[in-house]
Design a protein around this motif. Sequence first.
Motif, short mmCIF file in Angstrom:
data_model
loop_
_atom_site.label_atom_id
_atom_site.label_comp_id
_atom_site.label_asym_id
_atom_site.label_seq_id
_atom_site.Cartn_x
_atom_site.Cartn_y
_atom_site.Cartn_z
N MET A 7 0.80 -1.33 -0.05
CA MET A 7 0.06 -0.01 0.00
C MET A 7 0.85 1.25 0.09
SD MET A 7 -2.75 -1.25 -0.24
CE MET A 7 -4.15 -0.56 0.02
N LEU A 10 1.99 1.72 -3.27
CA LEU A 10 0.93 2.00 -4.24
C LEU A 10 0.76 3.49 -4.13
CD1 LEU A 10 -1.27 1.60 -6.19
CD2 LEU A 10 -2.64 1.01 -4.27
N ASP A 11 0.84 4.20 -2.88
CA ASP A 11 0.76 5.60 -2.61
C ASP A 11 1.82 6.35 -3.30
OD1 ASP A 11 -1.44 5.68 -1.19
OD2 ASP A 11 -0.56 5.70 0.67
N CYS A 14 1.04 6.82 -7.01
CA CYS A 14 -0.05 7.77 -7.22
C CYS A 14 0.56 8.86 -7.41
CB CYS A 14 -0.97 7.50 -6.19
SG CYS A 14 -1.83 5.87 -6.38
N TRP A 66 -5.65 -0.15 -9.97
CA TRP A 66 -5.32 0.09 -8.59
C TRP A 66 -4.86 1.60 -8.21
CZ3 TRP A 66 -2.21 -3.62 -5.16
CH2 TRP A 66 -3.07 -5.01 -5.05
N ASN A 70 -6.89 4.07 -5.98
CA ASN A 70 -6.49 4.36 -4.80
C ASN A 70 -6.28 5.95 -4.67
OD1 ASN A 70 -4.54 3.69 -2.36
ND2 ASN A 70 -3.05 4.77 -3.34
N SER A 112 -5.27 8.78 0.46
CA SER A 112 -5.27 8.01 -0.65
C SER A 112 -6.41 6.77 0.13
CB SER A 112 -4.24 7.26 -1.24
OG SER A 112 -3.63 6.55 -0.39
N GLY A 114 -5.72 3.78 0.22
CA GLY A 114 -4.84 2.83 0.76
C GLY A 114 -4.21 3.33 1.84
#
Length: 173
Positions: A7, A10-11, A14, A66, A70, A112, A114
């Motif tokens: 996670m 992922l942030d 982003c 994703w 997110n 986000s 996540g």
Amino acid sequence: TVQQGIMSLLDEQCILPKSNDQKFTRYLYARCDKHPRFDASSSQRVDYKFSIQHYAGYVEYTTDQWLEKNKDELPAAASNLLASSDFGLIEEIRKFVRTEDRGGRGTVATKSVGAQFSTQLKSLRARIDATIPHYIRCLKPNDDLVPDYFEPKNIVEQLRCGGVLEAVRVSRA
């Protein structure tokens, strides 16, 4: 080095300009390949998939959408509508709303999806740590149901599949 979870990665992706799901997946392969619970076979990599070993076994994931999910952003048209409103409540909440109209740059105005999930999970973990859990499980001692005969392999398998071993491992962490 400090390990980052999926996670967090992922942030991170982003907020990068021109990032996409495929780039994120390749980034996961590079950053998580050495983790013992992460797996991505050659056939999975072709399809931008990976697996995570959970207590009940491996679970396969695909990263389709994703990054978009997110970010949890409003479409530009809805954002423009909010921006043009002079209604007091809308003016007040406008500063907390993510929009997709940011020229490829990330924003830290709100968390986000996540990050929100991670915060909620930490809160749940704190609540669990504050309790003293007690488990009552009925276990089948052997396949023939013979009294006073325990098959350790069967017992361990039942504890593992029931999540008890994982719960104990998590509570000790």
